[in-house]
Write an enzyme that holds these catalytic residues in place. Sequence first.
Site, PDB file in Angstrom:
ATOM      1  CB  CYS A 108      -0.938   0.075   1.208  1.00 35.89           C
ATOM      2  SG  CYS A 108      -1.975  -1.362   1.224  1.00 35.89           S
TER       3      CYS A 108
ATOM      4  CG  HIS B 144      -3.061   3.047   2.957  1.00 30.23           C
ATOM      5  ND1 HIS B 144      -3.488   2.780   1.693  1.00 30.23           N
ATOM      6  CD2 HIS B 144      -2.964   1.988   3.629  1.00 30.23           C
ATOM      7  CE1 HIS B 144      -3.703   1.467   1.854  1.00 30.23           C
ATOM      8  NE2 HIS B 144      -3.538   1.073   2.869  1.00 30.23           N
TER       9      HIS B 144
ATOM     10  CG  ASN C 150      -6.339  -1.117   1.779  1.00 29.74           C
ATOM     11  OD1 ASN C 150      -5.820  -0.425   0.779  1.00 29.74           O
ATOM     12  ND2 ASN C 150      -5.590  -1.752   2.697  1.00 29.74           N
TER      13      ASN C 150
HETATM   14  N1  ACO Z   1     -17.865  -8.890  10.375  1.00 26.87           N
HETATM   15  C1  ACO Z   1     -18.314  -9.048  11.681  1.00 26.87           C
HETATM   16  N2  ACO Z   1     -17.281  -9.207  12.494  1.00 26.87           N
HETATM   17  C2  ACO Z   1     -16.229  -9.411  12.535  1.00 26.87           C
HETATM   18  C3  ACO Z   1     -15.663  -9.236  11.089  1.00 26.87           C
HETATM   19  C4  ACO Z   1     -16.470  -8.736   9.899  1.00 26.87           C
HETATM   20  N3  ACO Z   1     -16.196  -8.376   8.635  1.00 26.87           N
HETATM   21  N4  ACO Z   1     -14.250  -9.383  11.111  1.00 26.87           N
HETATM   22  C5  ACO Z   1     -14.072  -9.751  12.276  1.00 26.87           C
HETATM   23  N5  ACO Z   1     -15.026  -9.952  13.398  1.00 26.87           N
HETATM   24  C6  ACO Z   1     -15.100 -10.024  14.288  1.00 26.87           C
HETATM   25  C7  ACO Z   1     -13.982 -10.872  14.887  1.00 26.87           C
HETATM   26  O1  ACO Z   1     -14.294 -12.223  14.568  1.00 26.87           O
HETATM   27  C8  ACO Z   1     -14.176 -10.778  16.410  1.00 26.87           C
HETATM   28  O2  ACO Z   1     -14.932 -11.440  17.087  1.00 26.87           O
HETATM   29  P1  ACO Z   1     -14.601 -12.153  18.481  1.00 26.87           P
HETATM   30  O3  ACO Z   1     -14.685 -10.971  19.438  1.00 26.87           O
HETATM   31  O4  ACO Z   1     -16.086 -13.042  18.591  1.00 26.87           O
HETATM   32  O5  ACO Z   1     -13.563 -12.810  18.466  1.00 26.87           O
HETATM   33  C9  ACO Z   1     -14.593  -9.242  16.447  1.00 26.87           C
HETATM   34  O6  ACO Z   1     -14.974  -9.031  15.142  1.00 26.87           O
HETATM   35  C10 ACO Z   1     -13.443  -8.317  16.910  1.00 26.87           C
HETATM   36  O7  ACO Z   1     -12.285  -8.388  15.782  1.00 26.87           O
HETATM   37  P2  ACO Z   1     -11.009  -7.794  15.594  1.00 26.87           P
HETATM   38  O8  ACO Z   1     -10.180  -8.076  14.850  1.00 26.87           O
HETATM   39  O9  ACO Z   1     -10.625  -7.443  17.201  1.00 26.87           O
HETATM   40  O10 ACO Z   1     -11.429  -6.398  15.298  1.00 26.87           O
HETATM   41  P3  ACO Z   1     -10.829  -5.040  15.056  1.00 26.87           P
HETATM   42  O11 ACO Z   1     -11.524  -4.007  15.527  1.00 26.87           O
HETATM   43  O12 ACO Z   1      -9.431  -5.233  14.989  1.00 26.87           O
HETATM   44  O13 ACO Z   1     -10.988  -4.692  13.317  1.00 26.87           O
HETATM   45  C11 ACO Z   1      -9.894  -4.889  11.154  1.00 26.87           C
HETATM   46  C12 ACO Z   1     -10.366  -5.421  12.492  1.00 26.87           C
HETATM   47  C13 ACO Z   1     -10.896  -3.795  10.662  1.00 26.87           C
HETATM   48  C14 ACO Z   1      -9.218  -5.820  10.556  1.00 26.87           C
HETATM   49  C15 ACO Z   1      -8.588  -3.948  11.953  1.00 26.87           C
HETATM   50  O14 ACO Z   1      -7.834  -4.801  12.737  1.00 26.87           O
HETATM   51  C16 ACO Z   1      -7.970  -3.315  11.092  1.00 26.87           C
HETATM   52  O15 ACO Z   1      -8.311  -2.337  10.236  1.00 26.87           O
HETATM   53  N6  ACO Z   1      -6.632  -3.650  10.961  1.00 26.87           N
HETATM   54  C17 ACO Z   1      -5.576  -2.902  10.061  1.00 26.87           C
HETATM   55  C18 ACO Z   1      -6.213  -2.614   8.496  1.00 26.87           C
HETATM   56  C19 ACO Z   1      -5.764  -3.675   7.814  1.00 26.87           C
HETATM   57  O16 ACO Z   1      -5.230  -4.777   8.145  1.00 26.87           O
HETATM   58  N7  ACO Z   1      -5.828  -3.510   6.538  1.00 26.87           N
HETATM   59  C20 ACO Z   1      -5.570  -4.604   5.698  1.00 26.87           C
HETATM   60  C21 ACO Z   1      -4.542  -4.179   4.678  1.00 26.87           C
HETATM   61  S1  ACO Z   1      -3.304  -3.776   5.354  1.00 26.87           S
HETATM   62  C22 ACO Z   1      -2.702  -2.412   4.377  1.00 26.87           C
HETATM   63  O17 ACO Z   1      -3.464  -1.435   4.140  1.00 26.87           O
HETATM   64  C23 ACO Z   1      -1.443  -2.476   4.409  1.00 26.87           C
END
Ligand code: ACO
Length: 362
Positions: A111, A249, A279
Site C-alpha cells: 500500500c 493511506h 482499501n
Molecule cells: N464482520 C463481523 N465481525 C467481524 C468481522 C466482520 N467483517 N471481522 C471480524 N469480526 C469479528 C471478529 O471475529 C471478532 O469477534 P470475536 O470478538 O468474537 O473474536 C470481533 O469482530 C473483533 O475482531 P477484531 O479483529 O478485534 O476487530 P478489529 O476492531 O481489530 O477490526 C480490522 C479488524 C478492521 C481488520 C482492523 O484490525 C484493521 O483495520 N486492521 C488494520 C488494517 C488492515 O489490516 N488492512 C488490511 C490491509 S493492510 C494495508 O493496508 C497495508
Amino acid sequence: MSRAQITGWGKCLPPAVLTNDDLAAVTDTSDEWIVERTGIRERRISHVHTSELGLVAAKRALAAAGVPADDIGMIVFASASPDVLIPNTASALQKQLGNKDAAAFDLNSGCTGFVYGLKVASDHLSNNPDSPVLLVGAERLTWYLDWTQRDSAVLFGDGAGAAVLQATGGDDGILDNFLGCEAEAREALMIPDFGTAMNRFEPDPTRFELRFDGREIFRHAVKGMARACQQVMERCNTTADDIDIVIPHQANERIIDALADRMGVDRGKVYRNIAKYGNTSAATIPVALTEALEEGRIAPGATILFAAFGAGLTWAAGLMRWGNRIEPLGTSDAELAPCTSTGPELIADAVEFFRRGQSQPA
Ligand code: ACO
C-alpha cells in the site's frame, strides 16, 4: 537541485459497486460492523485487469499535465496485483500509451507503493530534469479475496490513480520523503503460496490464501506512519499547524483518526474517501489526491503530507508544497470497456467456489 512537482493527476474507478449489505448476503458480517470498525460503506469490483485501470488513470493524468505520452522518461507502476508476473505491467502501459524509450518498471511495496514511487520520481528528476515521470498506483485486490473470510473480504476494493511529475525549477514540489520497512512483522499480511513458492505439482496448484493479522497491522500502521511523518516534518522544519492537508493511506478510518491524533493534526485536515472505495492499496493515495483536487480541498501552494503503510510491513511519508495550478490543463476521453455486470454478479463465481471449498476460479 530541481524539485519534482505533480503536474498531472487522474483516477479510474471501475463502475461496479459492492455494498456492505451485498457482502452480508455472502458472509457472516453486517453493514453496522463494517462501518463502525472500518468506516467502509462500499467498494468497487473491477471487470478488467489491473493494467487497464492503470492505463485510463494514466491517460487522464497525462492530459491533466498537458504532457504527451512520448515525453515521459520513466514509468513506475506501483501494484501488488499485476496482470501477469512477467513481464512487468509498466511495459504494458508504455506500449498502450505509444511511448518509445521510457524506463519502465513495477514497484511492489504494497500500500505504500505510490509514496515510495514519489521518492523514486523525485530522485530521478533531480538528476534528469527533462525526463518527466508517470507514476501509477493500480490494484485489483478483490481478485485475491476469499469472500467467505469476513475479516479480510470486507476491507479491499479495486481502482487506480496516477500522477505526472516534472521538474519545474521552482521551490515547490516534493520537499522530502522518509521510507522504511519493519520486516519482523512481514508475516502479518501475506499470500505465502503464490509465486514461485507455489508447489506447481500439487493436485491443486492454484490454491492460495491471504494470511492476515488485522490487529497486528493496525498497531504497526499507526506507529510506523506517525514515525515517518515526524521524520519528514522535522527534517523540513514543519509543524502540524503548517500542514494544510494530510492525504493518508485509506485502510481503516480508525487508523486515520489515530494517526491524526498522534500527529496533533486537526482531524478535519485529513482527507478520507475510504467509505466509497475501501482499501485499494497503492491506488488509495493518488485517487484521494485527485478527489481532493476535484473537491477544491487543495489550494495553490498548499503543504501536503502523504502517509502510508503496507505489506512488508512498509511505511512511508512524503511532504510536498503544491504549485500554483490546481486545475487540469486538459482532459482525456479514455474510458474502461463497458461493464454490464453488478458488483454481486462479478464476484458470484468466486463466492460459489469458496463456499464449496474449491480453488481460486480463473
Ligand atoms: N464482520 C463481523 N465481525 C467481524 C468481522 C466482520 N467483517 N471481522 C471480524 N469480526 C469479528 C471478529 O471475529 C471478532 O469477534 P470475536 O470478538 O468474537 O473474536 C470481533 O469482530 C473483533 O475482531 P477484531 O479483529 O478485534 O476487530 P478489529 O476492531 O481489530 O477490526 C480490522 C479488524 C478492521 C481488520 C482492523 O484490525 C484493521 O483495520 N486492521 C488494520 C488494517 C488492515 O489490516 N488492512 C488490511 C490491509 S493492510 C494495508 O493496508 C497495508
